[in-house]
Scaffold this active site. Structure first.
Site, mmCIF file in Angstrom:
data_model
loop_
_atom_site.group_PDB
_atom_site.id
_atom_site.type_symbol
_atom_site.label_atom_id
_atom_site.label_comp_id
_atom_site.label_asym_id
_atom_site.label_seq_id
_atom_site.Cartn_x
_atom_site.Cartn_y
_atom_site.Cartn_z
ATOM 1 N N TYR A 148 -61.591 -25.846 18.249
ATOM 2 C CA TYR A 148 -61.728 -24.654 17.405
ATOM 3 C C TYR A 148 -63.127 -24.409 16.891
ATOM 4 O O TYR A 148 -63.373 -23.397 16.239
ATOM 5 C CB TYR A 148 -60.703 -24.729 16.259
ATOM 6 C CG TYR A 148 -59.333 -24.989 16.836
ATOM 7 C CD1 TYR A 148 -58.649 -23.977 17.509
ATOM 8 C CD2 TYR A 148 -58.770 -26.268 16.825
ATOM 9 C CE1 TYR A 148 -57.427 -24.224 18.115
ATOM 10 C CE2 TYR A 148 -57.543 -26.524 17.427
ATOM 11 C CZ TYR A 148 -56.883 -25.500 18.072
ATOM 12 O OH TYR A 148 -55.686 -25.754 18.683
ATOM 13 N N HIS B 107 -47.669 -29.187 21.808
ATOM 14 C CA HIS B 107 -46.753 -29.284 20.654
ATOM 15 C C HIS B 107 -45.392 -28.641 20.924
ATOM 16 O O HIS B 107 -44.448 -28.821 20.165
ATOM 17 C CB HIS B 107 -47.360 -28.603 19.418
ATOM 18 C CG HIS B 107 -48.605 -29.263 18.935
ATOM 19 N ND1 HIS B 107 -48.650 -30.596 18.584
ATOM 20 C CD2 HIS B 107 -49.884 -28.784 18.763
ATOM 21 C CE1 HIS B 107 -49.886 -30.904 18.209
ATOM 22 N NE2 HIS B 107 -50.654 -29.826 18.319
HETATM 23 N N1 Q9C Z 1 -55.262 -26.515 8.761
HETATM 24 C C1 Q9C Z 1 -53.513 -27.555 18.971
HETATM 25 O O1 Q9C Z 1 -54.591 -28.050 18.755
HETATM 26 N N2 Q9C Z 1 -51.920 -26.776 11.933
HETATM 27 N N3 Q9C Z 1 -52.707 -27.214 17.998
HETATM 28 C C2 Q9C Z 1 -52.952 -25.988 11.399
HETATM 29 C C3 Q9C Z 1 -54.433 -25.629 9.489
HETATM 30 C C4 Q9C Z 1 -51.600 -26.504 13.295
HETATM 31 C C5 Q9C Z 1 -53.069 -27.470 16.628
HETATM 32 C C6 Q9C Z 1 -53.164 -26.298 9.968
HETATM 33 C C7 Q9C Z 1 -52.522 -27.170 14.260
HETATM 34 C C8 Q9C Z 1 -52.076 -26.922 15.674
HETATM 35 C C9 Q9C Z 1 -53.090 -27.276 20.355
HETATM 36 ZN ZN ZN Z 2 -55.131 -30.032 18.722
#
Ligand code: Q9C
Ligand code: ZN
Length: 678
Positions: free
Chosen positions: A307, A137
């Protein structure tokens, strides 16, 4: 010939974490790394890999993608207190900084570059870097979505600069759109960026129009960005596989990369709180092995998101197994992409039609009003795939599971998909053939086979051909090989046989010794008995010259090249559009590949086909070649050697139309053939 799988891990990358209450970032925890590494140790995978050391990336490397101002800003965070870190972090979108973030970001990038170096200098064939922070990102002057430096984008620039790599494929299977990577290369035709992501018509983070299917690159990079926006959650193994088979792989073969970088996020796996998708860990093993025939096997897998610690670590292990060349467990679930996935795939194929040869013969148009935008969406969908309701219900329960139930679900799932590799990879039997490759294989003794023994297997066939002593001799080689393969003493086998009819008897024989389903791929002319054509246990695909072969049912499928002499690309085209979707749908326990001696198919193409077919049936495949001069190439592929690349990718128009017509006829039964809703 490069061999070995590299693994990079260093627990120093665990030395940063979230220091204040910030719900959007709370899932990005240090344990993501330790859980993955512990699982790798548990499965004995660490010692099977070549461990590489990490280093800090240099400033020069960082500014291959990022601005100097941004580098200086990130550098300054090392000396900030929590309040300062907080206000610095809030300048960006969903990212947090810690005093060690800068150091860890340098290690994360340095680890990625170490892996690229080891692969590009042929010290290893492929590998995985377990890193955090993730990268995809982050943009020129912005941190974003837990990412600080764009590891994979910098790695691509680095490979171009340091090794002169001309074409790089980036596969981003993370559930989020790697917009940072897309922006870096949107005008660069030397880097093909492929990403699928949860999108839900822009309702899902990062909510960009740039993530939709019609963002395809700019200027001379037009056509070199491929976005697959998933407009609903719950996408699973069949949806991911369909996207690979009907879009990524044909394009990738045409692009012919010299290096593949994977932005490997496992938030696209089942149980992940961000993705809410349904792909099971072994799906990533299949995705990995589908990419391994490309780029001489130069595959560099770099961790991004993921996650759910259990799902993440199991998926990491499956990916590493795949890199090591282990046999793949069959994919679980109905091999049918859902309506919304098919709609997305149709739209992607339609917008990319002008840029890629293999899409030229696409019947699809863009769907402006997809089912997911309709009020009665759920009902519509069930209508199209009523057979899958149990599958969908199962998917839904996973979302609502408590942690303990999820772990139990994973325990039992992982036990079910465990595949033990036979100690011998490849066996052969028969007369001496001049091939140095066979020295690396087990020689199996032929046994005498009587007419009765072989004859029993053919009912209603032409018994007089059995008088052909040579056929009996080759069956004497084939039967012991099948025995060894089905008993898991060897993984695969190869034999030279004078006639292709031995492959039909081979398929029948393997059913009699216990295989539930066999996939027989016949390249060349052969008479196939009526009862074999009708047998639903044996799926026969016969690639042959133009002739009048009636299909008649769903289990005997002649692909007759109406266009006459097929071009180099025709068989590869058929492999992705047709052969692999059917084979995955059939779920065979053995694959028999019979190669006639005058097919005109280039040896390299056959080697690729042979390697790809090893994804089925836990790698159990018997190759029967009519020509002895193909043995070297085919054996090399069975042994899992890196493959030379397919240079040209020319399609014959008439032959492409043959495939299109067949797909229309068969897609009700073989649902992975669906790449449009028409
Ligand atoms: N529901 C990667 O997987 N938004 N980044 C979180 C919480 C950010 C993900 C919102 C997600 C970033 C590398
Ligand atoms: Zn991701």
């Amino acid at each position: 010939m490069a061999s070995g799988t590299g693994l990079i891990y260093n627990d120093q990358m665990m030395s940063y974490n979230l220091l204040w209450d910030f719900p959007a970032c709370s899932i990005e925890v240090p344990e993501r790394l330790s859980a993955s590494f512990e699982k790798l140790k548990q499965y004995g995978l660490v010692e099977r890999c070549i461990q590489l050391s990490v280093r800090e990336a240099t400033e020069e490397e960082i500014i291959l993608v990022h601005s100097l101002d941004y580098l200086e800003a990130v550098k300054s965070t090392a000396f900030m207190n929590v309040e300062e870190l907080k206000s610095f972090s809030y300048k960006y979108n969903d990212v947090y900084f810690h005093p060690n973030s800068y150091y860890c970001a340098k290690l994360s990038l340095g680890a990625t570059l170490q892996l690229v170096d080891a692969i590009m200098s042929d010290r290893i064939r492929n590998g995985m870097a377990l890193v955090r922070p993730p990268g995809h990102h982050s943009q020129k002057s912005d941190a974003c979505g837990f990412c600080i430096f764009n590891n994979v984008a910098i790695a691509a620039k680095y490979a171009k600069q340091r090794y002169g790599t001309k074409r790089i494929l980036i596969v981003d299977w993370d559930v989020h759109h790697g917009q940072g990577t897309q922006y870096t290369f949107e005008e660069d035709p030397s880097v093909l960026y492929f990403s699928w992501h949860r999108y839900e018509h822009q309702q899902f983070w990062p909510n960009l129009k740039d993530s939709d299917y019609n963002a395809i690159g700019k200027g001379s990079g037009t056509g070199f960005t491929i976005n697959i926006p998933w407009n609903k959650v719950g996408m699973g193994n069949a949806d991911y596989l369909a996207a690979f088979l009907s879009i990524l792989l044909p394009v990738a073969y045409e692009f012919n990369p010299e290096l593949i970088l994977v932005s490997a996020g496992f938030d696209s796996a089942v149980g992940d709180p961000e993705g809410e998708m349904c792909a099971t860990p072994e799906c990533f093993a299949h995705l990995t092995q589908l990419l391994m025939p490309l780029a001489n096997g130069k595959l560099c897998v770099v961790l991004e998101g993921g996650y759910n610690l259990r799902s993440l670590s199991e998926s990491v292990c499956m990916t590493v197994r795949a890199l090591l060349g282990d046999p793949m467990p069959p994919l679980v679930g109905q091999m049918a992409p859902c309506l919304s996935a098919v709609e997305t795939i149709q739209n992607v194929r339609a917008v990319h039609q002008p840029y890629w040869k293999f899409l030229k013969y696409h019947e699809g148009v863009i769907i402006k009003d997809p089912s997911t935008k309709k009020l009665n969406f759920a009902i519509e969908e069930h209508k199209l795939e009523s057979a899958d309701t149990t599958d969908i219900e199962k998917k839904m329960t996973v979302f609502s599971m408590e942690k303990q139930d999820f772990d139990e679900f994973m325990d039992s799932h992982m036990k079910n998909v465990l595949v033990l590799a036979p100690s011998v990879r490849t066996a052969w039997a028969g007369d001496e053939v001049k091939s140095a490759k066979l020295d690396r294989c087990l020689k199996v003794e032929a046994k005498e086979t009587s007419m009765e023994e072989a004859g029993i297997l053919i009912s209603g066939g032409d018994a007089t051909q059995l008088e052909n002593k040579r056929l009996l001799l080759s069956l004497g080689c084939i039967f012991p090989l099948i025995d060894k393969i089905t008993k898991r003493e060897v993984r695969n086998g190869i034999v030279v046989a004078p006639t292709l009819s031995s492959s039909i008897i081979a398929a029948q024989y393997s059913i009699t010794v216990g295989a539930s389903r066999v996939f027989l791929l016949l390249l060349g002319e052969a008479d196939i008995p009526t009862d074999v054509k009708a047998d639903e246990k044996i799926l026969v695909v016969n690639v042959c010259a133009k002739q009048d072969k009636m299909r008649g049912n769903n289990y005997f499928i002649p692909i007759c090249w109406e266009g006459g002499n097929e071009c180099d690309g025709d068989l590869l085209h058929a492999t992705f559009e047709f052969i692999l979707p059917l084979a995955y749908g059939h779920r065979p326990e053995l694959v028999v590949l019979a190669v006639g001696d005058n097919t005109g198919i280039p040896a390299v193409t056959l080697a690729h086909l042979t390697q790809l077919l090893q994804l089925l049936a836990e790698g159990r495949i018997l190759v029967i070649s009519q020509a002895s001069d193909l043995v070297d190439t085919l054996t090399s592929s069975l042994l899992g050697d890196p493959l030379p690349t397919v240079r040209s990718f020319v399609l014959n128009e008439e032959n492409a139309l043959v495939l299109m017509k067949l797909r229309q006829e068969l897609k009700q039964h073989w649902k992975l053939l669906k790449n449009s809703v028409l």
